[in-house]
Design an enzyme around this catalytic site. Structure first.
Site, PDB file in Angstrom:
ATOM      1  N   GLU A  47       1.091  -1.078  -0.259  1.00 18.22           N
ATOM      2  CA  GLU A  47      -0.310   0.136  -0.225  1.00 18.22           C
ATOM      3  C   GLU A  47       0.856   1.324   0.151  1.00 18.22           C
ATOM      4  O   GLU A  47       0.338   1.957  -0.541  1.00 18.22           O
ATOM      5  CB  GLU A  47      -0.734   0.061   1.490  1.00 18.22           C
ATOM      6  CG  GLU A  47      -2.303  -0.891   1.590  1.00 18.22           C
ATOM      7  CD  GLU A  47      -3.121  -0.754  -0.100  1.00 18.22           C
ATOM      8  OE1 GLU A  47      -3.255   0.589  -0.352  1.00 18.22           O
ATOM      9  OE2 GLU A  47      -3.542  -1.581  -0.959  1.00 18.22           O
ATOM     10  N   CYS A  49     -16.229   2.304 -19.802  1.00 17.03           N
ATOM     11  CA  CYS A  49     -17.773   2.249 -19.335  1.00 17.03           C
ATOM     12  C   CYS A  49     -18.425   1.317 -19.608  1.00 17.03           C
ATOM     13  O   CYS A  49     -18.994   1.363 -18.871  1.00 17.03           O
ATOM     14  CB  CYS A  49     -18.699   4.013 -19.602  1.00 17.03           C
ATOM     15  SG  CYS A  49     -17.686   5.545 -18.813  1.00 17.03           S
ATOM     16  N   CYS A  54     -18.464  -1.109 -17.836  1.00 15.14           N
ATOM     17  CA  CYS A  54     -18.325  -1.321 -15.731  1.00 15.14           C
ATOM     18  C   CYS A  54     -19.409  -1.595 -15.334  1.00 15.14           C
ATOM     19  O   CYS A  54     -20.524  -1.982 -15.816  1.00 15.14           O
ATOM     20  CB  CYS A  54     -17.961   0.768 -15.722  1.00 15.14           C
ATOM     21  SG  CYS A  54     -18.460   1.514 -13.526  1.00 15.14           S
ATOM     22  N   CYS A 108     -24.273   5.207 -13.168  1.00 15.20           N
ATOM     23  CA  CYS A 108     -23.498   6.425 -12.808  1.00 15.20           C
ATOM     24  C   CYS A 108     -23.516   7.844 -13.570  1.00 15.20           C
ATOM     25  O   CYS A 108     -24.586   7.683 -14.819  1.00 15.20           O
ATOM     26  CB  CYS A 108     -22.108   5.819 -13.532  1.00 15.20           C
ATOM     27  SG  CYS A 108     -20.876   6.964 -13.962  1.00 15.20           S
TER      28      CYS A 108
HETATM   29  S1  SF4 Z   1     -17.545   4.854 -12.951  1.00 17.70           S
HETATM   30 FE1  SF4 Z   1     -18.832   5.734 -14.099  1.00 17.70          FE
HETATM   31  S2  SF4 Z   1     -17.544   6.877 -15.696  1.00 17.70           S
HETATM   32 FE2  SF4 Z   1     -16.574   5.225 -14.094  1.00 17.70          FE
HETATM   33  S3  SF4 Z   1     -16.178   3.363 -15.919  1.00 17.70           S
HETATM   34 FE3  SF4 Z   1     -18.151   3.575 -14.509  1.00 17.70          FE
HETATM   35  S4  SF4 Z   1     -19.434   4.263 -15.455  1.00 17.70           S
HETATM   36 FE4  SF4 Z   1     -17.556   4.819 -16.746  1.00 17.70          FE
END
Ligand code: SF4
Length: 347
Positions: free
Chosen positions: A36, A197, A200, A206
């Site tokens: 860390e 994204c 993700c 988001c």
């Molecule tokens: S948190 Fe939001 S901005 Fe980041 S990768 Fe996921 S969808 Fe995209």
């Protein structure tokens, strides 16, 4: 929201998360702590070889505490931000002296040690202690700032407070070690500067992604030009081909590392140290950038005709053969000049 956010992050981690990093094997508080600290300002791929060498040579808190500072800095040379290494070393000695050689696995106990901040303490507690610990490193800040559309620069107190609150709310009570690794991985491999994204797990909720404003988060630091400082470094070479290095004071810039003498007037330095110059060559200047300023360095190669190396007898001075340097910590300009002098790229 909390469970759904963390569940989705954990579900993604189970399939895509990194589980073979060296500090994820033989997990111990010591190994997690060292990793860390190394990861604080350095990327995973850079850290891996440094981590492996460091824990191979200094495998326990006790070994680290017993090592001298030159050895610790030697194994840190090239990672930068050397205060991290000195704090690690001081903390190890404190842990051996005051905690029976075991890291104190409480937030307050860890925060009392040099170099351990709130996020690092949270990571150690979560990953090594498997207790609920909250982290907010650079990767997590980026994910949370985008997902919850937190405006403002992360260095501002109010922004940091808002992110800590969100970090606490999103951290689950189950599988906290996995979640800690997962949210860091998500920031490092998906929610990067150019976020992916489409890959993700929290895309649907988001806010930045939904409003196509990911580039606005996290908010940028107000721009300020870095000042430029200058220095002249003397590469003093004796007839045996050794060069003179001086150890920097224990605190401050490059504390405890070995570097070239710096001065405005090389003739005065040479004379003051009982040396006789036979040749001087001006090498090409180069820039070393720190967080807060640039340092423009003019290297001067100075050959001296003084075979008796003991003419420089200070404890903090030593003659070093660049082709086979001893295991001590060097400043980055020293390693750079050592490499350059023998490939002649600076000449
Ligand atoms: S948190 Fe939001 S901005 Fe980041 S990768 Fe996921 S969808 Fe995209």
């Amino acid at each position: 929201m909390n469970d759904r956010f963390s569940d989705r992050v954990l579900g993604w981690f189970d399939v895509h998360g990194r589980k073979d990093l060296p500090w994820q094997q033989d997990i111990s508080a010591y190994r997690v702590w060292v990793s860390e600290i190394m990861l604080q300002q350095t990327q995973v791929t850079t850290v891996i070889p440094f981590f492996e060498r460091f824990v191979a040579r200094l495998p326990t808190v006790q070994a680290l505490a017993a090592a001298d500072e030159d050895t610790v800095l030697h194994y840190w040379t090239g990672l930068g931000y050397y205060a991290r290494a000195r704090n690690l070393h001081r903390s190890a000695r404190e842990i051996v002296t005051n905690h029976g050689g075991q890291l104190p696995m409480t937030l307050d106990g860890l925060l009392a040690l040099p170099g351990i901040g709130r996020s690092t303490a949270g990571a150690i507690i979560a990953i090594a202690g498997d207790q609920r610990g909250v982290i907010l490193d650079g990767n997590v800040k980026r994910v949370l700032a985008r997902h919850f559309a937190v405006e403002g620069w992360l260095g501002e107190r109010t922004v940091a407070d808002a992110l800590w609150q969100l970090a606490d709310q999103t951290t689950p009570h189950q599988r906290v070690a996995d979640y800690t690794q997962a949210i860091m991985d998500l920031g490092a491999t998906v929610c990067m500067r150019q976020p992916q994204c489409g890959d993700c797990p929290v895309q649907q909720t988001c806010l930045a992604c939904r409003t196509q404003t990911t580039a606005q988060y996290p908010g940028r630091k107000p721009r300020k030009e870095k000042p430029v400082k200058t220095t002249r470094m003397l590469i003093i070479e004796n007839p045996e081909g050794e060069v003179l290095l001086l150890q920097r004071p224990p605190t401050g810039l490059w504390g405890g590392l070995w570097s070239f003498p710096e001065c405005d007037d090389q003739n005065a330095f040479i004379a003051d140290h009982g040396l006789t110059m036979v040749e001087e060559i001006a090498l090409r200047p180069f820039r070393h950038s720190f967080t807060h300023y640039h340092l423009d360095i003019t290297p001067m190669q100075v050959r001296v005709d003084t075979p008796n190396a003991s003419t420089v007898a200070e404890a903090s001075a030593r003659w070093v053969l660049p082709q086979s340097p001893p295991p001590i910590g060097f400043t980055r300009p020293v390693t750079r000049i050592f490499e350059a002098l023998y490939s002649n790229s600076l000449l």
